[in-house]
Design an enzyme around this catalytic site. Structure first.
Site, mmCIF file in Angstrom:
data_model
loop_
_atom_site.group_PDB
_atom_site.id
_atom_site.type_symbol
_atom_site.label_atom_id
_atom_site.label_comp_id
_atom_site.label_asym_id
_atom_site.label_seq_id
_atom_site.Cartn_x
_atom_site.Cartn_y
_atom_site.Cartn_z
ATOM 1 N N GLU A 130 0.815 -1.219 0.000
ATOM 2 C CA GLU A 130 0.000 0.000 0.000
ATOM 3 C C GLU A 130 0.844 1.263 0.000
ATOM 4 O OE1 GLU A 130 -3.740 2.117 2.326
ATOM 5 O OE2 GLU A 130 -2.706 0.445 3.292
ATOM 6 N N ASP A 178 -0.337 -4.985 3.325
ATOM 7 C CA ASP A 178 -0.951 -3.804 3.925
ATOM 8 C C ASP A 178 -0.379 -3.695 5.328
ATOM 9 O OD1 ASP A 178 -2.453 -1.744 4.954
ATOM 10 O OD2 ASP A 178 -4.350 -2.469 4.153
ATOM 11 N N ILE A 210 -0.719 -1.595 7.857
ATOM 12 C CA ILE A 210 -1.756 -1.407 8.871
ATOM 13 C C ILE A 210 -3.087 -1.283 8.146
ATOM 14 C CG2 ILE A 210 -2.639 -0.060 10.800
ATOM 15 C CD1 ILE A 210 0.132 1.013 11.309
ATOM 16 N N ASP A 211 -3.870 -2.326 8.199
ATOM 17 C CA ASP A 211 -5.223 -2.246 7.666
ATOM 18 C C ASP A 211 -6.134 -1.834 8.808
ATOM 19 O OD1 ASP A 211 -7.106 -2.454 5.584
ATOM 20 O OD2 ASP A 211 -7.816 -4.346 6.417
ATOM 21 N N THR A 250 -6.188 1.877 9.471
ATOM 22 C CA THR A 250 -5.392 3.005 9.975
ATOM 23 C C THR A 250 -6.240 4.008 10.747
ATOM 24 O OG1 THR A 250 -3.815 2.761 8.150
ATOM 25 C CG2 THR A 250 -3.806 4.855 9.312
ATOM 26 N N ASP A 301 -5.626 -5.065 0.702
ATOM 27 C CA ASP A 301 -6.651 -5.134 1.741
ATOM 28 C C ASP A 301 -7.270 -6.524 1.854
ATOM 29 O OD1 ASP A 301 -6.754 -2.275 2.483
ATOM 30 O OD2 ASP A 301 -7.553 -1.985 0.463
#
Length: 305
Positions: A81, A99, A101-102, A104, A241
Site C-alpha cells: 500500500e 498492507d 496497517i489495515d 489506519t 486489503d
C-alpha cells in the site's frame, strides 16, 4: 499443518510452509511496532481526503516488510500500500502483497480493530495469507489447500464440525464499510445499498438483522471466515486489503464473488467483492444468498484498477 511444498497453481517449486512461517514472524514484529506507537489524529497525514489516513508507522512497517522479504526472496515481486504507485498491477509472478496497517483510522483513534495483512500470490491468486491483530494477539493464517487457522491451532470456521445453514438475506448479519470516498456514483451506490439492506420491506428494504463495520477489510474477511458474520460487501479497497483474507476465507469454506450483480468471477485486485461464509448447504445455499443480495444493490460499482 504439514511442512510440505505447494502443489497447486504451479506452486510446487515454492515452499509455502516456509513462506507462511516467514510472514508470521514479520507480522509479529509489525504488531510490536504498532503497539509501541503513539499515533494521533493531529499528527497523521492523509492521502485522498481527511478520511484516508496514513501514519509514519504504516510507512515504517512496510519498509521493514519489504526489506526483510527482498533479502530472502530477492526475485519475488512486491505490492504494498505505501509503496504503490499508479499503474502498478498484480501479475502472474510470485508476489508478496502487504498492507502494513489495515484499519489506519482505527489505529490513530486507539480503536483496537487494526492489523497487518500479508499474502503470497502466484498467477494472481493468493496462496498464503497471514493477518495479525496485535491488540488481541489474534493470528489468522492459511495455505491454499490446507485449511485456515486461528492462532495456528483452531480450524476455521469456529463452528466446526457444525456449519450453520444460510437462509434468506433478512436473517443475515452483514459486514460493510463506508470507505474514504464520500461522493460520486460509487458513493451513491454504496449509500443506497446500505439503506436498502437496513430498511423495512414497507420502505423497499431487506431488513437484514444488522450491519457491522470492523474498519478493516482484512478483519471483515476474517469475521466471515470465522462465521461471526454471514457476508461482507465491499467496493473501493485494493489487493493488499483483501489478498490474505481471501485465502483465509476460501480455506474456511467461504466464497468470493463480484460485488456487482452477475459477476461470479472477480480478480483479487478487482476492487469490488462480496464474500460469503461457509454453510451447511454448501455452494448451492451460498449462491442463493448471493443472488438475493445482488437484488439489493442499487447501482453499480466502477473503480479504476
Amino acid at each position: 499443518m504439514p511442512n510440505v511444498s505447494g502443489t497447486q497453481n504451479g506452486s510446487a517449486a515454492y515452499d509455502l510452509q516456509q513462506i507462511l512461517d516467514d510472514l508470521i514472524a514479520i507480522a509479529k514484529v509489525a504488531g510490536e511496532t504498532m503497539l509501541a506507537a503513539r499515533p494521533s489524529v493531529l499528527t497523521s497525514g492523509s492521502k485522498n481526503n481527511s478520511a484516508d489516513l496514513v501514519t509514519e508507522t504504516d510507512q515504517a512497517i512496510e519498509k521493514v516488510v519489504l526489506g526483510t522479504l527482498k533479502a530472502k526472496y530477492p526475485t519475488y515481486s512486491f505490492l504494498g500500500e505505501e509503496t504503490y504507485v499508479p499503474g502498478m498491477r498484480l501479475t502472474d509472478a510470485p508476489t508478496f502483497i502487504c498492507d502494513p496497517i489495515d484499519g489506519t483510522v482505527n489505529f490513530v483513534h486507539g480503536f483496537p480493530n487494526f492489523c497487518i495483512s500479508l499474502a503470497f500470490a502466484l498467477n494472481r491468486k493468493p496462496l498464503v495469507g497471514v493477518i495479525y491483530q496485535p491488540s488481541l494477539s489474534a493470528l489468522y493464517t492459511a495455505i491454499s489447500g490446507r485449511g485456515s487457522y486461528y492462532n495456528l491451532t483452531t480450524r476455521l470456521p469456529f463452528t466446526l464440525p457444525y456449519l450453520a445453514p444460510l437462509s434468506t438475506l433478512s436473517r443475515t448479519l452483514c459486514a460493510i464499510e463506508w470507505g474514504s470516498d464520500r461522493s460520486g456514483p460509487n458513493w451513491e451506490c454504496k449509500y443506497n445499498t446500505f439503506r436498502t439492506l437496513a430498511a423495512a420491506p414497507s420502505e423497499g428494504g431487506k431488513i437484514v438483522h444488522s450491519l457491522r463495520s470492523m474498519g478493516s477489510a482484512a478483519l471483515n474477511f476474517c469475521a466471515v471466515a470465522k462465521g461471526e458474520v454471514d457476508l461482507y460487501w465491499e467496493g473501493g479497497c485494493w489487493a493488499w486489503d483483501v489478498a490474505a483474507g481471501w485465502v483465509i476465507l476460501e480455506e474456511a469454506g467461504g466464497v468470493v464473488v463480484d460485488a456487482n450483480p452477475g459477476g461470479w468471477e472477480i480478480a483479487v485486485d478487482g476492487r469490488k467483492y462480496l464474500a460469503v461464509r461457509a454453510c451447511e448447504g454448501g455452494r448451492e445455499q451460498q449462491n442463493a444468498l448471493i443472488e438475493e443480495f445482488w437484488t439489493a444493490v442499487k447501482g453499480k460499482y466502477d473503480y479504476e484498477p
